[in-house]
Design an enzyme around this catalytic site. Structure first.
Site, short mmCIF file in Angstrom:
data_model
loop_
_atom_site.label_atom_id
_atom_site.label_comp_id
_atom_site.label_asym_id
_atom_site.label_seq_id
_atom_site.Cartn_x
_atom_site.Cartn_y
_atom_site.Cartn_z
N CYS A 188 0.86 -1.18 0.00
CA CYS A 188 0.00 0.00 0.00
C CYS A 188 0.90 1.24 0.00
O CYS A 188 1.57 1.52 0.99
CB CYS A 188 -0.88 -0.05 1.25
SG CYS A 188 -1.50 1.55 1.81
N CYS A 232 0.61 3.76 2.83
CA CYS A 232 1.13 3.25 4.10
C CYS A 232 2.65 3.44 4.17
O CYS A 232 3.21 3.77 5.21
CB CYS A 232 0.81 1.76 4.27
SG CYS A 232 -0.95 1.40 4.20
#
Lengths: 126, 523
Positions: free
Chosen positions: A43, A46
């Site tokens: 991600c 993230c």
């Protein structure tokens, strides 16, 4: 003083919440996509947020338990029935998400990289 | 402001130097306040109007600060950022209204075939309700604060007052003070519940400030006041299972269409709410049991009555928070006798000081009005716009258990303004399809259109009592804004089966004397 906890998956998360002391230090949950072999999460948001959050926390004077929760791989997360999405305690719509346990405070996505917003998580409730 | 003005202000800086350092190259810089003030805009009041104005202003490039502070209620209740609507108004009200409706729905479900175990034992858990409501409010407070921080609007949690026309002092909870200067100021302080001057009012009574977070179930409640706040509260309390009595000083919903007002109070009475008409409160005292004894006077019969309640909720009006602003220091003199600010275009007698929201005299005290006016004001201040707020034909809804939605003029006001001979009022009772099976009361399901008599009969006001009245009226508010006529309304095909379609079916006039009760549906 930050206490770090690392959890993987929904079962770990549920088990951990049962151990949280009701009057203990603030517990912050950070939900993130799992890490790939190269060490970064699949991600991208993230990946950007994690160092900012960790750096901010290292400066926090209060006692805080920072719980890093690996929600799983992309396929698991994208499924609408993913328990992290459906469970009423998390109700995640986006990762990364920062949740103050038993509080209303929550930061989602790019908000997690914003130092000013991270600061607000630790401000006194009105 | 112009470069010219900036230049002269800079000259002034040489004569009376400021303490803070200035950048004197600002002559060529296209900023609003060019550093002479801390902010381009200071908004006093972080409610519906204040926040909307602040957010629009920051979008237009202004440097903005918002002051918000909640003085605890006499019972000690306080809340976070967002103003009355979010914390102790529209939002918790609607949630409790919804809780009440869901309670009724559980019972209606049985008629539709739902097997509800021990349905007679279904009860509300007041703590669970208030916890759910307060959690939602707190999350809105949080999201609001995050929003301000992301937009870089400075939020000061302090009570603001004027030191001089461009200087505001904010006093924080711990007593410390912060001074700030602003080129423009918007007063958006709203109002708070008024307490009647009777023994026991402040000591023992609660208001709408307290009801939505009341730590104990309200029990048997006396509601003093029959405006929409009093009626809405009495309505949901009664539906939740708490006996409610309403003291009405003059008439319920004074200022609203009285025929429609009587429809909803009839419905409330039929549901068990007690009304004491033409009564004013005399005193409230606390008994040894902890309950409250309230005494009141019937102003028509001069008869005194009393009764014992668990809770007395005062809903006798709201007053604007202008006293604590120290307006004289700002030079603002345009106050009405109610203490509200008179500002037809939101601008006070001091050109750079404005007001928006409930603090304004003579404007609807509604969140969407404050928001819209606040946005337009910001656009006029920083966006070069000249659009003024249109306060006409603002739709509104009273969320009593059977709701009342309306837009435009009441029949009384229309009659005053145009004369009964120049009006045509179309009306009808109707039967919502969903009411038949559970045998819900249809006696008060009624609507009317007040129109000019001459063709094409422009519509002056629409009034609707029934379920989801707010949803029904909203679209028609846009139609009224466009000048809809009865001809157009009659030629609008309805959606079936709905309650809103009843507007398209209106064809009986009051003047004809014909029976406005429906024969059957679909005809």
């Amino acid at each position: 003083m930050v206490t770090n906890v690392v959890l993987k998956g929904f079962d770990d998360f549920t088990k951990y919440t049962e151990t949280i002391a009701p009057n203990g230090p603030t517990v912050l949950f950070y939900f993130s996509g799992s890490k790939l072999p190269n060490g970064d999460s699949w991600c991208p948001d993230c990946v950007v947020a994690e160092p900012v959050v960790k750096a901010f926390l290292s400066e926090v004077k209060k006692d805080v338990t920072f719980v890093y929760v690996d929600v799983g791989d992309r396929e698991y997360w994208k499924d609408r029935a993913c328990p992290f999405r459906t469970d009423s305690r998390t109700k995640l719509m986006v990762i990364p998400t920062l949740i103050k346990w038993k509080g209303v405070q929550r930061l989602e996505g790019s908000q997690c990289c914003n130092r000013e917003l991270l600061q607000m998580l630790f401000e006194e409730d009105d | 402001m112009t470069l010219f003005n900036n230049y002269f202000r800079k000259l002034g800086n040489f004569v009376k130097p400021f303490k803070r350092t200035e950048c004197f190259i600002v002559l060529s810089k296209r900023t609003f306040a060019n550093g002479a003030y801390d902010y381009d805009l200071a908004v006093i009041g972080g409610g519906s109007g204040g926040l909307a104005c602040a957010k629009e202003a920051i979008n237009l490039g202004a440097k903005v600060a918002v002051l918000d502070y909640v003085t605890p209620s006499p019972q000690g209740t306080k809340w976070g950022l967002g103003g009355t609507c979010v914390n102790v108004g529209c939002i918790p009200k609607k949630l409790m209204h919804q809780a009440a409706l869901l309670g009724e729905a559980i019972h209606e479900a049985v008629a539709y075939g739902w097997q509800v175990p021990s349905v007679e034992q279904v009860r509300i858990d007041w703590s669970a309700l208030t916890e759910a409501v307060q959690n939602h409010i707190k999350s809105v407070n949080w999201v609001t604060r995050v929003d301000l921080r992301e937009k870089k609007i400075e939020y000061i949690n302090g009570l603001g007052e004027f030191k001089d026309p461009h200087t505001i002092i904010a006093t924080m909870k711990n007593g410390s003070k912060k001074e700030l200067t602003a080129k423009n100021v918007v007063i958006a302080v709203g109002g708070r519940p008024h307490y009647p001057d009777i023994p026991g009012a402040k000591e023992y009574c609660i208001s709408s400030d307290d009801i939505f977070s009341l730590s104990n179930p309200p029990g048997k409640t006396l509601v003093v006041g029959a405006g929409y706040i009093g009626l809405e509260c009495a309505g949901f309390l009664n539906s939740l299972g708490y006996s409610a009595t309403v003291l009405v000083r003059s008439v319920p919903l004074r200022g609203f269409d009285q025929q429609m007002s009587s429809m909803i109070t009839n419905e409330m009475e039929e549901k068990g709410v007690k009304f004491q008409h033409r009564c004013i409160p005399l005193s409230v005292e606390k008994l040894a049991s902890g309950q409250l004894k309230a005494r009141w006077l019937n102003t028509e019969t001069q008869e005194e009555s009393e009764d014992v309640f668990d809770t007395v909720l005062l809903a006798t009006g709201r007053y604007a928070l202008t006293q604590q602003l120290n307006l004289p220091a700002a030079g603002v003199t345009t106050l009405s006798k109610n203490g509200k600010i008179v500002a037809n275009t939101e601008q006070t007698n001091v050109p750079h000081i404005y007001a928006v929201g409930d603090v304004l005299e003579g404007r609807p005290e509604l969140t969407p009005v404050a928001i819209h006016a606040g946005r337009l004001l910001a656009r006029r201040m920083f966006g070069g716009s000249s659009q003024q707020m249109d306060y006409e034909n603002v739709a509104t809804t009273v969320f009593t258990p059977l709701e009342y939605g309306c837009v435009g003029l009441s029949e009384e006001v229309a009659t005053d303004r145009y004369g009964a001979d120049n009006l045509e009022v179309y009306h009808a009772f109707y039967k919502p399809t969903e009411f038949f099976i559970p045998q819900r009361n249809i006696r008060n399901c009624y609507l009317k259109a007040v129109a000019l008599r001459d063709a094409p009969q422009r519509i002056l006001g629409l009034h609707f009592v029934g379920p989801v009245a707010g949803e029904v009226i909203q679209g028609f508010a846009a139609a009224v804004k466009c000048g809809i006529t009865m001809e157009q309304l009659s030629n609008t095909v309805g959606i079936h089966p709905t309650v809103a379609e009843e507007f398209t079916r209106l064809n009986i006039t009051k003047r004809s004397g014909k029976d406005p009760n429906p024969a059957s549906c679909c005809s």
